[in-house]
Design a protein around this motif. Structure first.
Motif, mmCIF file in Angstrom:
data_model
loop_
_atom_site.group_PDB
_atom_site.id
_atom_site.type_symbol
_atom_site.label_atom_id
_atom_site.label_comp_id
_atom_site.label_asym_id
_atom_site.label_seq_id
_atom_site.Cartn_x
_atom_site.Cartn_y
_atom_site.Cartn_z
ATOM 1 N N VAL A 4 0.823 -1.215 0.000
ATOM 2 C CA VAL A 4 0.000 0.000 0.000
ATOM 3 C C VAL A 4 0.855 1.263 0.000
ATOM 4 C CG1 VAL A 4 -1.754 1.298 1.270
ATOM 5 C CG2 VAL A 4 -1.961 -1.185 1.041
ATOM 6 N N PRO A 5 1.852 1.443 0.897
ATOM 7 C CA PRO A 5 2.685 2.659 0.828
ATOM 8 C C PRO A 5 3.441 2.781 -0.503
ATOM 9 C CG PRO A 5 2.948 1.566 2.945
ATOM 10 C CD PRO A 5 2.188 0.621 2.074
ATOM 11 N N TYR A 6 3.896 1.631 -1.044
ATOM 12 C CA TYR A 6 4.641 1.670 -2.305
ATOM 13 C C TYR A 6 3.777 2.235 -3.429
ATOM 14 C CZ TYR A 6 7.085 0.030 -6.469
ATOM 15 O OH TYR A 6 7.707 -0.031 -7.696
ATOM 16 N N TYR A 7 2.549 1.743 -3.566
ATOM 17 C CA TYR A 7 1.672 2.239 -4.634
ATOM 18 C C TYR A 7 1.150 3.639 -4.324
ATOM 19 C CZ TYR A 7 1.729 -2.220 -7.053
ATOM 20 O OH TYR A 7 2.123 -3.327 -7.764
ATOM 21 N N THR A 8 1.113 4.032 -3.055
ATOM 22 C CA THR A 8 0.774 5.421 -2.725
ATOM 23 C C THR A 8 1.827 6.372 -3.295
ATOM 24 O OG1 THR A 8 -0.323 4.720 -0.684
ATOM 25 C CG2 THR A 8 0.318 7.035 -0.841
ATOM 26 N N ARG A 22 -3.837 5.199 -17.743
ATOM 27 C CA ARG A 22 -3.735 3.745 -17.646
ATOM 28 C C ARG A 22 -2.853 3.349 -16.455
ATOM 29 N NH1 ARG A 22 -0.161 0.110 -19.284
ATOM 30 N NH2 ARG A 22 1.077 1.704 -20.335
ATOM 31 N N ILE A 23 -1.709 3.988 -16.336
ATOM 32 C CA ILE A 23 -0.802 3.674 -15.224
ATOM 33 C C ILE A 23 -1.439 4.067 -13.891
ATOM 34 C CG2 ILE A 23 1.451 4.162 -14.222
ATOM 35 C CD1 ILE A 23 2.513 4.613 -17.034
ATOM 36 N N PHE A 24 -2.146 5.219 -13.888
ATOM 37 C CA PHE A 24 -2.799 5.691 -12.667
ATOM 38 C C PHE A 24 -3.874 4.710 -12.197
ATOM 39 C CE2 PHE A 24 -6.268 8.067 -10.648
ATOM 40 C CZ PHE A 24 -5.592 8.597 -9.556
ATOM 41 N N LEU A 25 -4.733 4.262 -13.112
ATOM 42 C CA LEU A 25 -5.793 3.324 -12.749
ATOM 43 C C LEU A 25 -5.223 1.993 -12.272
ATOM 44 C CD1 LEU A 25 -8.414 3.989 -15.593
ATOM 45 C CD2 LEU A 25 -8.509 4.714 -13.195
ATOM 46 N N PHE A 26 -4.120 1.576 -12.910
ATOM 47 C CA PHE A 26 -3.494 0.317 -12.491
ATOM 48 C C PHE A 26 -2.965 0.436 -11.060
ATOM 49 C CE2 PHE A 26 0.305 -2.386 -12.087
ATOM 50 C CZ PHE A 26 -0.277 -3.628 -12.302
ATOM 51 N N CYS A 32 -6.195 -0.869 -4.035
ATOM 52 C CA CYS A 32 -7.457 -1.421 -3.528
ATOM 53 C C CYS A 32 -7.352 -2.928 -3.298
ATOM 54 C CB CYS A 32 -8.581 -1.124 -4.525
ATOM 55 S SG CYS A 32 -8.984 0.632 -4.649
ATOM 56 N N ALA A 33 -6.733 -3.629 -4.262
ATOM 57 C CA ALA A 33 -6.622 -5.082 -4.151
ATOM 58 C C ALA A 33 -5.777 -5.488 -2.945
ATOM 59 C CB ALA A 33 -6.047 -5.669 -5.439
ATOM 60 N N THR A 34 -4.634 -4.816 -2.773
ATOM 61 C CA THR A 34 -3.760 -5.159 -1.646
ATOM 62 C C THR A 34 -4.413 -4.795 -0.316
ATOM 63 O OG1 THR A 34 -2.603 -3.050 -1.980
ATOM 64 C CG2 THR A 34 -1.622 -5.009 -2.958
ATOM 65 N N MET A 36 -7.692 -4.685 0.355
ATOM 66 C CA MET A 36 -8.744 -5.655 0.638
ATOM 67 C C MET A 36 -8.159 -7.014 1.034
ATOM 68 S SD MET A 36 -12.060 -6.700 -1.658
ATOM 69 C CE MET A 36 -12.739 -5.058 -1.379
ATOM 70 N N GLY A 37 -7.127 -7.437 0.312
ATOM 71 C CA GLY A 37 -6.478 -8.710 0.667
ATOM 72 C C GLY A 37 -5.895 -8.668 2.066
ATOM 73 N N SER A 38 -5.313 -7.510 2.432
ATOM 74 C CA SER A 38 -4.751 -7.366 3.774
ATOM 75 C C SER A 38 -5.837 -7.466 4.839
ATOM 76 C CB SER A 38 -4.027 -6.019 3.880
ATOM 77 O OG SER A 38 -3.586 -5.803 5.198
ATOM 78 N N SER A 39 -6.996 -6.824 4.572
ATOM 79 C CA SER A 39 -8.095 -6.848 5.542
ATOM 80 C C SER A 39 -8.630 -8.269 5.734
ATOM 81 C CB SER A 39 -9.228 -5.932 5.072
ATOM 82 O OG SER A 39 -8.763 -4.600 4.945
ATOM 83 N N ILE A 40 -8.817 -8.988 4.624
ATOM 84 C CA ILE A 40 -9.326 -10.368 4.717
ATOM 85 C C ILE A 40 -8.344 -11.259 5.479
ATOM 86 C CG2 ILE A 40 -9.933 -12.415 3.382
ATOM 87 C CD1 ILE A 40 -10.990 -10.526 1.191
#
Length: 551
Positions: A4-8, A22-26, A32-34, A36-40
């Protein structure tokens, strides 16, 4: 969560340079994926560890209680009830929480710390080396904190155990407290114990507050130095603004995780005191073993004390019994009498295997009683004391206490023999009536008759009556004696203070000063004119109808 900090930082760099949707949305998708995965993962991990903690606490408390009830009676004589209950409730919970919850946090923090170090090195190895300046200072502060905090935690635990002991003692003796109007005195004593615990907790919390202040100051100093050096690296073009922000986020998390690691290590160290006491009781082997294996098909019931010498473990220099020898034969009633403190009740305690004699033997049908299987032995040797203990169960469950299978017909027959059936059936719920805590809902005489029924339902080969009819009227006592006489094969050892009970005994053994001084029938001992004769004359002189000595 490590990504999360890296992609921030990546998002900030994208927004600060030429925008590429395109790069921004990725990057946003990865965040978001990381997240949510962290929360689960965190929820699953936390839930599993909570289930583990609950099961572990249950298992430890069960094993500890099982170990405690196997200990010899001398252990309970020397150990306060408050200490035992504190270990069984407070310390087991602390131990389980430390193992399960702290292991959860420790594992999570360790994985995150290693991951953060990797990411920080990839962003800037120069700033990463700077961050490690904080670690020695943090470790030094933590060691000083652990030294004082551990000591105070143990003192708090002991103080809580003392207050629990006092509270339990007061509640169990509330009738005595009320009789002497000592409610205010006991409240003041309990208040003093609570104040002692409160002061210790204040000291513990003060040490924690000072520790947190020093830790925050060390962290602040490191952040100021890191920000200054980071600004120089950005100015020189050695790293981007986004990477610096990502590094700052990692650095903040790194400090939190390092503190958590050290704190969890400290917490697990603090729980060593509690775990040490729990494992001390878990691993303790009773000095009076109950691992006998002898289960004969038939038992005559011939009991023999042979040169028995005994001192209580708390007072090993005082010999309560000295070379005591006597027999209890099948089909006979043997009375044990003597002045108070002569050792009569001690003989009963040894017969019940509450203690082991230092020398000599107690034989049942010629075999040492320690060789008999525990449940078998106590089904053949039944005790009824002067102040029997009943449990907060129904009358039926108290009579068949300790028996795996006991039909109602046997319960009713035993109650009839103990002259208890009439008053039991007059109760609101008959045999299903709850007797209350320690039998508080019924009279002393009714308690004794239920206790006699509890002994008789086992159809014992040896019946030990330790002043078991002291609270009964003469008519009830006579009917019980007649019921016992209908069991000619059983042997009876009677400690009685009513003269007529002693007069009818087949054999009377007189104990004085821990020694057998006389033995014989009532008429033989009266002709002898010794200790027994003096007791009888003294009691008649005092106007007491028959008491051949009580203890």
């Amino acid at each position: 969560g490590l990504f999360v900090p890296y992609y921030t930082g990546q998002v900030i760099d994208i927004l600060g340079s030429q925008y590429d949707q395109r790069i921004f949305l990725f990057a946003i998708f990865c965040m978001c994926a990381t997240s949510m995965g962290s929360s689960i993962a965190a929820g699953v991990r936390g839930g599993l560890f909570m289930f583990t903690m609950s099961r572990l606490n249950k298992r430890i408390r069960s094993q500890l209680f099982s170990s405690l009830v196997q200990q010899e009676i001398a252990f309970f004589d020397a150990t306060k009830t408050g200490d035992i209950t504190s270990r069984l409730s407070t310390d087991t919970a602390l131990m389980s929480r430390s193992v399960a919850a702290n292991a959860n946090i420790l594992l999570r923090s360790l994985v995150n710390t290693l991951g953060i170090i990797y990411f920080m090195f990839s962003l800037s190895w120069k700033l990463t080396l700077l961050i490690f300046i904080e670690s020695p200072l943090t470790i030094l502060i933590q060691k000083m904190y652990n030294r004082y905090h551990m000591r105070l935690v143990l003192q708090v635990q002991d103080s809580i155990a003392r207050s629990n002991q006092l509270a339990g003692e007061i509640v169990s003796s509330i009738k005595t407290v009320r009789s002497f109007a000592a409610e205010d005195l006991e409240s003041e004593l309990f208040e003093k114990k609570l104040q002692e615990t409160h002061q210790l907790k204040n000291k513990r919390d003060l040490v924690t507050a000072v520790y947190l202040l020093c830790h925050r100051l060390a962290q602040l100093l490191t952040q100021v130095v890191m920000l200054y050096c980071g600004q120089l690296l950005v100015s020189d073009g050695q790293m981007t603004s986004g990477n610096l922000i990502a590094f700052i986020l990692y650095q903040m998390n790194f400090g939190d995780y390092v503190r958590t690691l050290i704190h969890m290590w400290s917490e697990m160290t603090h729980s060593v005191g509690a775990a040490e006491k729990v494992f001390e009781y878990l691993d303790r082997k009773p000095s009076v073993r109950t691992d006998g294996t002898l289960v004969p098909e038939s038992l005559q019931g011939h009991l023999e004390f042979k040169d028995v010498t005994f001192s209580y473990p708390a007072k090993p220099d005082i010999q309560v019994l000295q070379d005591v020898s006597f027999e209890v034969r099948a089909g006979e009633v043997t009375a044990l009498v003597g002045p108070s403190g002569g050792g009569k009740t001690t003989c009963v305690s040894l017969l019940q295997r509450f203690y082991e004699p230092q020398s000599g033997h107690i034989l049942l049908d010629g075999r040492p009683i320690k060789e008999y299987e525990h449940k078998y032995y106590h089904s053949k040797v039944a005790l009824v004391g002067q102040e029997p203990t009943l449990f907060a169960l129904s009358v039926r469950d108290n009579i068949r206490y300790g028996l795996d299978h006991c039909p109602q017909a046997d319960v009713a027959a035993a109650a009839q023999s103990a002259s208890a059936r009439d008053f039991i059936e007059r109760m609101d719920q008959g045999f299903d009536t709850d007797v209350g805590e320690a039998g508080g809902q019924i009279s002393a005489g009714q308690k004794q008759r239920i206790a006699i029924a509890r002994a008789l339902v086992r159809q014992p080969r040896i019946l030990v009556l330790d002043e078991a009819t002291s609270s009964l009227d003469t008519h009830t006592e006579l009917s019980i004696q007649q019921a016992l006489a209908r069991e000619p094969a059983a042997a009876a050892l009677v400690i009685a203070h009513r003269l007529k009970t002693v007069q009818r005994a087949d054999r009377i053994v007189v104990l004085e000063g821990g020694r057998v001084v006389e033995r014989g029938t009532h008429s033989q001992l009266m002709e002898l004119g010794g200790c027994y004769s003096r007791m009888v004359l003294r009691q008649f002189t005092n106007g007491e109808q028959g008491a051949a000595g009580g203890e």
